[in-house]
Scaffold this motif. Structure first.
Motif, PDB file in Angstrom:
ATOM      1  N   HIS A 181     -60.999   2.122  -3.789  1.00  5.30           N
ATOM      2  CA  HIS A 181     -60.188   1.458  -4.808  1.00  5.30           C
ATOM      3  C   HIS A 181     -60.168   2.238  -6.132  1.00  5.30           C
ATOM      4  O   HIS A 181     -59.190   2.167  -6.877  1.00  5.30           O
ATOM      5  CB  HIS A 181     -60.685   0.021  -5.040  1.00  5.30           C
ATOM      6  CG  HIS A 181     -60.241  -0.913  -3.950  1.00  5.30           C
ATOM      7  ND1 HIS A 181     -61.067  -1.273  -2.910  1.00  5.30           N
ATOM      8  CD2 HIS A 181     -59.046  -1.520  -3.725  1.00  5.30           C
ATOM      9  CE1 HIS A 181     -60.404  -2.083  -2.108  1.00  5.30           C
ATOM     10  NE2 HIS A 181     -59.182  -2.251  -2.570  1.00  5.30           N
ATOM     11  N   ARG A 182     -61.226   2.987  -6.404  1.00  3.45           N
ATOM     12  CA  ARG A 182     -61.227   3.827  -7.609  1.00  3.45           C
ATOM     13  C   ARG A 182     -60.127   4.891  -7.486  1.00  3.45           C
ATOM     14  O   ARG A 182     -59.408   5.177  -8.441  1.00  3.45           O
ATOM     15  CB  ARG A 182     -62.592   4.505  -7.791  1.00  3.45           C
ATOM     16  CG  ARG A 182     -62.702   5.188  -9.145  1.00  3.45           C
ATOM     17  CD  ARG A 182     -63.711   6.295  -9.193  1.00  3.45           C
ATOM     18  NE  ARG A 182     -63.701   6.897 -10.514  1.00  3.45           N
ATOM     19  CZ  ARG A 182     -62.794   7.764 -10.955  1.00  3.45           C
ATOM     20  NH1 ARG A 182     -61.784   8.140 -10.179  1.00  3.45           N
ATOM     21  NH2 ARG A 182     -62.861   8.256 -12.180  1.00  3.45           N
ATOM     22  N   SER A 204     -60.377  -0.678 -15.145  1.00  2.00           N
ATOM     23  CA  SER A 204     -60.748  -0.745 -13.730  1.00  2.00           C
ATOM     24  C   SER A 204     -61.596   0.460 -13.330  1.00  2.00           C
ATOM     25  O   SER A 204     -62.634   0.328 -12.676  1.00  2.00           O
ATOM     26  CB  SER A 204     -59.491  -0.795 -12.863  1.00  2.00           C
ATOM     27  OG  SER A 204     -59.814  -0.710 -11.502  1.00  2.00           O
ATOM     28  N   GLY A 217     -63.740  -4.412 -11.038  1.00  3.65           N
ATOM     29  CA  GLY A 217     -62.842  -3.260 -10.978  1.00  3.65           C
ATOM     30  C   GLY A 217     -61.579  -3.586 -10.211  1.00  3.65           C
ATOM     31  O   GLY A 217     -60.465  -3.235 -10.626  1.00  3.65           O
ATOM     32  N   LYS A 218     -61.733  -4.318  -9.097  1.00  4.08           N
ATOM     33  CA  LYS A 218     -60.569  -4.682  -8.280  1.00  4.08           C
ATOM     34  C   LYS A 218     -59.632  -5.637  -9.025  1.00  4.08           C
ATOM     35  O   LYS A 218     -58.411  -5.477  -8.993  1.00  4.08           O
ATOM     36  CB  LYS A 218     -61.043  -5.339  -6.978  1.00  4.08           C
ATOM     37  CG  LYS A 218     -59.898  -5.655  -6.025  1.00  4.08           C
ATOM     38  CD  LYS A 218     -60.397  -6.296  -4.745  1.00  4.08           C
ATOM     39  CE  LYS A 218     -59.240  -6.555  -3.791  1.00  4.08           C
ATOM     40  NZ  LYS A 218     -59.686  -7.218  -2.539  1.00  4.08           N
ATOM     41  N   TYR A 267     -65.367   0.657 -11.669  1.00  8.07           N
ATOM     42  CA  TYR A 267     -65.608   1.324 -10.387  1.00  8.07           C
ATOM     43  C   TYR A 267     -66.612   2.463 -10.542  1.00  8.07           C
ATOM     44  O   TYR A 267     -67.461   2.684  -9.674  1.00  8.07           O
ATOM     45  CB  TYR A 267     -64.297   1.843  -9.785  1.00  8.07           C
ATOM     46  CG  TYR A 267     -63.531   0.775  -9.041  1.00  8.07           C
ATOM     47  CD1 TYR A 267     -64.164  -0.024  -8.085  1.00  8.07           C
ATOM     48  CD2 TYR A 267     -62.174   0.562  -9.280  1.00  8.07           C
ATOM     49  CE1 TYR A 267     -63.466  -1.004  -7.400  1.00  8.07           C
ATOM     50  CE2 TYR A 267     -61.464  -0.421  -8.593  1.00  8.07           C
ATOM     51  CZ  TYR A 267     -62.123  -1.202  -7.655  1.00  8.07           C
ATOM     52  OH  TYR A 267     -61.436  -2.177  -6.978  1.00  8.07           O
ATOM     53  N   ALA A 278     -65.642   0.718  -3.225  1.00 11.57           N
ATOM     54  CA  ALA A 278     -65.440   1.100  -4.625  1.00 11.57           C
ATOM     55  C   ALA A 278     -64.788   2.483  -4.729  1.00 11.57           C
ATOM     56  O   ALA A 278     -63.890   2.701  -5.543  1.00 11.57           O
ATOM     57  CB  ALA A 278     -66.776   1.080  -5.368  1.00 11.57           C
ATOM     58  N   SER A 327     -68.008  -4.143  -8.681  1.00 15.29           N
ATOM     59  CA  SER A 327     -66.887  -3.588  -7.926  1.00 15.29           C
ATOM     60  C   SER A 327     -65.702  -4.554  -7.909  1.00 15.29           C
ATOM     61  O   SER A 327     -64.550  -4.136  -8.037  1.00 15.29           O
ATOM     62  CB  SER A 327     -67.346  -3.287  -6.486  1.00 15.29           C
ATOM     63  OG  SER A 327     -66.321  -2.701  -5.749  1.00 15.29           O
TER      64      SER A 327
END
Length: 412
Positions: A389-390, A369, A357-358, A373, A386, A354
């Motif tokens: 932010h996704r 990203s 991804g950030k 996620y 997750a 995660s």
């Protein structure tokens, strides 16, 4: 209406039982009172109210509850035993003997009543007779810790010190053994995510041996997980530290709670106490680094995170602490390199997945990203961070696709 009252009474009764496991005795009594107001002859609620009042050392009120049960069910073993126990606690030894003997007429082998009867008779100065009663329990079960404690106490009154110490040690050892068994059962349930069931075993472990530091820490952690206040949680950690000032788990967990509630200086004090006697404690080192970072002491923060990684280069939590520190220092590419080190060691570590991804989101690599996620959510569908932010990454990607200028900028 009667059925509805009964249903509601058991609802409050169960709430009261749950409160006991979280050491909320006043709340438990309140819930039992609600159950009793709806169903006055609910002897289970009365019995639990009585035993809770006993734990609160309100012995006289406890006796009233047990008498209420006995007025409905004169042969209730638990009520007879607990009435005797409560009367013994307030020094009414002669009165205590009567309900204990009645319970033994129903069940002559009721070990708890036999032990309490022996202790009451001893208090009346009849020590030799008391020992014979206690020995009946030990004949059936040589490891009965209550009987071992009782015999130790009576032998002490008879000034047989060495024998008294022998039985006392046997009792302590047996309680410790039983407490550890209960603690291990709690740990298994914790690992399965069954925290409410687990706390019942931690509570029982502490009732058996209140010096079981592992159970104290586990109960504190579970209360923290359940959202209790620092004051409620720290009772257990502080008790563990009183028993063992080097109880690292208690000190560490206190530090984590302080850090989470933004009391960073207090958190650092906890981690420093660990490092005083264990200078290479990796958890304390990287946790101190994280707290220092929150205080904007970035040079010191990096130093402690690096110290942790020098000792354990493959510790994924230490690596991710460095990721956290670097991300908060806006060093996204360097943070990404540490994130990748963590994932090389533990490819399915959701926190690192995660976080990657950030970092890619912060570096405006939206498509990459999203992939990370997606992987995080696949492994942990309830990962709200997750998911949030996704959604953000998808929004940025959609924006970029609509604006060719932004698309060109991301490729520069």
């Amino acid at each position: 209406m009667i059925l509805q009252n009964s249903k509601n009474a058991w609802y409050f009764l169960n709430q009261g039982l749950t409160a006991i496991y979280y050491s909320q005795f006043s709340k438990a009594v309140s819930k039992f009172n609600k159950a009793i107001s709806l169903e006055p002859e609910n002897i289970v609620a009365q019995l639990h109210k009585g035993t809770t009042l006993y734990k609160m050392r309100n012995f006289q009120s406890a006796v009233i509850c047990f008498d209420t049960v006995l007025s409905i069910d004169p042969k209730n073993l638990d009520a007879l035993y607990n009435k005797g126990l409560s009367l013994e606690k307030i020094g009414k030894y002669e009165e205590a003997i009567s309900p204990l003997k009645k319970s033994l007429e129903i069940d002559p082998q009721y070990s708890d009543s036999l032990t309490s009867l022996g202790l009451c008779i001893s208090k009346l100065g009849r020590n030799e007779e008391a020992i014979k009663i206690i020995d009946q329990v030990l004949l059936n079960n040589p490891n009965n810790s209550a009987a071992l404690y009782g015999k130790s106490l009576i032998l002490g009154r008879l000034e047989k010190s060495s024998e008294a110490m022998l039985f006392l040690q046997k009792a302590i050892d047996e309680d410790s053994r039983q407490s550890d068994i209960l603690y291990e059962k709690g740990q298994k349930l914790t690992k399965q995510g069954k925290h409410e069931e687990a706390i019942k075993f931690y509570t029982r472990a502490l009732e058996t041996d209140n010096k079981n530091t592992k159970a104290l820490v586990a109960k504190g952690w579970t209360l923290d997980f359940a959202g209790f206040s620092n004051k409620d949680i720290f009772v257990f950690y502080d008790e563990a530290l009183k028993i063992d000032p080097k109880c690292t788990d208690a000190q560490f967990n206190k530090g984590i709670v302080f850090d989470r509630t933004r009391l960073y200086k207090k958190a650092i004090e906890c981690f420093d106490k660990i490092l005083e006697y264990d200078s290479n404690n990796v958890r304390a080192l990287y946790s101190k680094g994280v707290s220092l970072s929150s205080l904007k002491k970035l040079g010191q923060a990096r130093f402690y995170c690096e110290c942790a990684l020098e000792i354990e280069p493959k510790n994924v939590v230490a690596l991710c602490s460095m990721v956290w520190f670097l991300e908060h220092s806006k060093k996204y590419n360097e943070a990404l390199s540490y994130c990748e080190k963590a994932l090389k060691i533990s490819p399915n570590y959701v926190y690192a997945i995660s976080y990657k991804g950030k970092l890619l989101l912060l570096l405006k690599k939206y498509e990459e990203s999203l992939k990370w996620y997606d992987k995080a959510i696949e492994l942990d569908p309830n990962n709200q961070t997750a998911i949030f932010h996704r959604f953000k990454a998808q929004g940025e990607l959609d924006k970029m696709k609509k604006d060719p200028f932004l698309k060109r900028l991301t490729k520069l």
